[in-house]
Design an enzyme around this catalytic site. Structure first.
Site, mmCIF file in Angstrom:
data_model
loop_
_atom_site.group_PDB
_atom_site.id
_atom_site.type_symbol
_atom_site.label_atom_id
_atom_site.label_comp_id
_atom_site.label_asym_id
_atom_site.label_seq_id
_atom_site.Cartn_x
_atom_site.Cartn_y
_atom_site.Cartn_z
ATOM 1 N N HIS A 1 0.822 -1.217 0.000
ATOM 2 C CA HIS A 1 0.000 0.000 0.000
ATOM 3 C C HIS A 1 0.863 1.278 0.000
ATOM 4 O O HIS A 1 0.795 2.099 -0.904
ATOM 5 C CB HIS A 1 -0.872 0.046 1.260
ATOM 6 C CG HIS A 1 -1.771 -1.124 1.457
ATOM 7 N ND1 HIS A 1 -2.880 -1.354 0.679
ATOM 8 C CD2 HIS A 1 -1.747 -2.126 2.383
ATOM 9 C CE1 HIS A 1 -3.510 -2.442 1.115
ATOM 10 N NE2 HIS A 1 -2.834 -2.924 2.135
HETATM 11 O O1 RIB Z 1 -5.366 0.147 4.325
HETATM 12 C C1 RIB Z 1 -3.980 0.099 4.273
HETATM 13 C C2 RIB Z 1 -3.377 1.240 5.063
HETATM 14 O O2 RIB Z 1 -3.734 1.114 6.441
HETATM 15 C C3 RIB Z 1 -1.869 1.286 5.033
HETATM 16 O O3 RIB Z 1 -1.464 2.627 5.062
HETATM 17 C C4 RIB Z 1 -1.499 0.610 6.324
HETATM 18 O O4 RIB Z 1 -0.211 0.984 6.770
HETATM 19 C C5 RIB Z 1 -2.574 1.080 7.247
HETATM 20 O O5 RIB Z 1 -2.246 2.349 7.746
#
Ligand code: RIB
Ligand code: CA
Length: 318
Positions: free
Chosen positions: A247
């Site tokens: 992500h």
């Molecule tokens: O949904 C994924 C996100 O949520 C990423 O940024 C992870 O690190 C959490 O913060």
């Protein structure tokens, strides 16, 4: 040689935030100006401590680290991660891998720092929040600048065409402070959304973390063990993916090189009530506006991103 890209990260420093930090430090065209910390995967204090320790491990203790907001705009108490999040990122946010040798955060409040940095910003500043948008919403309140004239924020969060990851509708970063995200998306600030639509298309496997371990460096071993914990969670929760989603590194990559993603221009808002609370959705009231504030990433050149990700992170871990 062109001037370096100045980057400000805003991290809720869990595992994929740590990977985003390594990506930034391994990017030759980037000068990491500062890291502002947030709550989400961990408390803001743990995020700050993790960031300081990771910067030392990666050989960059000079990068200033600022402690940001400890709770959502409407919350009465400081944020504590729920059990499900502790399981994903580990008790310490770094998959249970111990890191020592952290020092102290800069004394200035992260929101003040961010408001000043955005106000003074030139075109080469890239701001990338990969946690809830609380710090940004507070910084926008604190500055007198016209939000539409500020530099674009490339944020990791949201889901436009796919389900959420904490509720059927909501992604974790947006769900942690829907009011902040809604305020940012309505402020006129230019944004680029790197949501689950694209981050679930970029996946890391144990084959790559084995290469990091084989580097034989403390950072290589640490990142391999930490990331294997994360991959293990995906093997249980999302076995069809064949690895863990990247992500936060994708958000940093798309801020540095927007051509990695294909975007749909839209004016978004966030649902604040009921079962869909935290959902990112096109705002029906601004559907016909010529001016669109958000570039929503819907496609990604996954092979090109992954090749660059491995090269950059390996450079940071060597
Ligand atoms: O949904 C994924 C996100 O949520 C990423 O940024 C992870 O690190 C959490 O913060
Ligand atoms: Ca994050």
């Amino acid at each position: 040689m062109s001037a370096p890209i100045k980057l400000i990260l805003d991290l809720d420093t869990g595992i994929d935030d740590a990977l985003a930090l390594a990506y930034a430090l391994g990017s030759p065209e980037v000068e990491l100006a500062a890291v502002v910390c947030s709550y989400g995967n961990v408390t803001v204090d743990t995020a700050t401590r993790n960031t300081l320790a990771l910067l030392r491990l990666l050989g960059h203790p000079e990068v200033p680290v600022y402690r940001g907001a400890d709770r959502a705009l409407d919350a009465k108490a400081a944020f504590e991660p729920p059990a499900g999040v502790v399981r994903i990122h580990g008790e310490n946010g770094l998959g249970g891998q111990e890191l020592s040798g952290w020092c102290y955060a800069a004394p200035r409040n992260g929101v003040d720092y961010l408001a000043g940095a955005l106000d003074a910003a030139s075109e080469d500043l890239r701001y990338v929040p990969t946690g809830p948008l609380t710090n940004l919403a507070l910084a926008l309140r604190a500055t007198s600048a016209d939000a539409s004239a500020l530099p674009r924020a490339t944020f990791m969060g949201g889901a436009l065409t796919v389900p959420g990851n904490v509720t059927p509708c909501a992604e974790a970063n947006i769900r942690n402070d829907p009011e902040a995200a809604d305020a940012v998306l309505r402020s006129g600030l230019p944004t680029r959304m790197i949501g689950l639509d694209v981050t679930h298309q970029v996946v890391l496997t144990r084959a790559e973390t084995a290469c990091w371990r084989a580097l034989g460096t403390p950072a290589g071993r640490f990142f391999a063990d930490m990331t294997d914990h994360y991959i293990g969670i995906y093997e249980t929760n999302n076995p069809h993916m064949g690895g863990c989603a990247l992500h936060d590194p994708l958000a940093v990559a798309a801020a540095i090189d927007p051509s990695l993603v294909g975007c749909h221009a839209a004016n978004l808002r966030v649902d604040l009530d009921g079962a869909t609370r935290g959902r990112t959705v096109c705002d029906p009231d601004r559907l016909r506006d010529a001016q669109k504030n958000c570039e929503v990433a819907l496609t990604v050149d996954a092979p090109r991103f992954l090749e660059g990700f491995l090269a950059r992170v390996e450079r940071a871990l060597a």
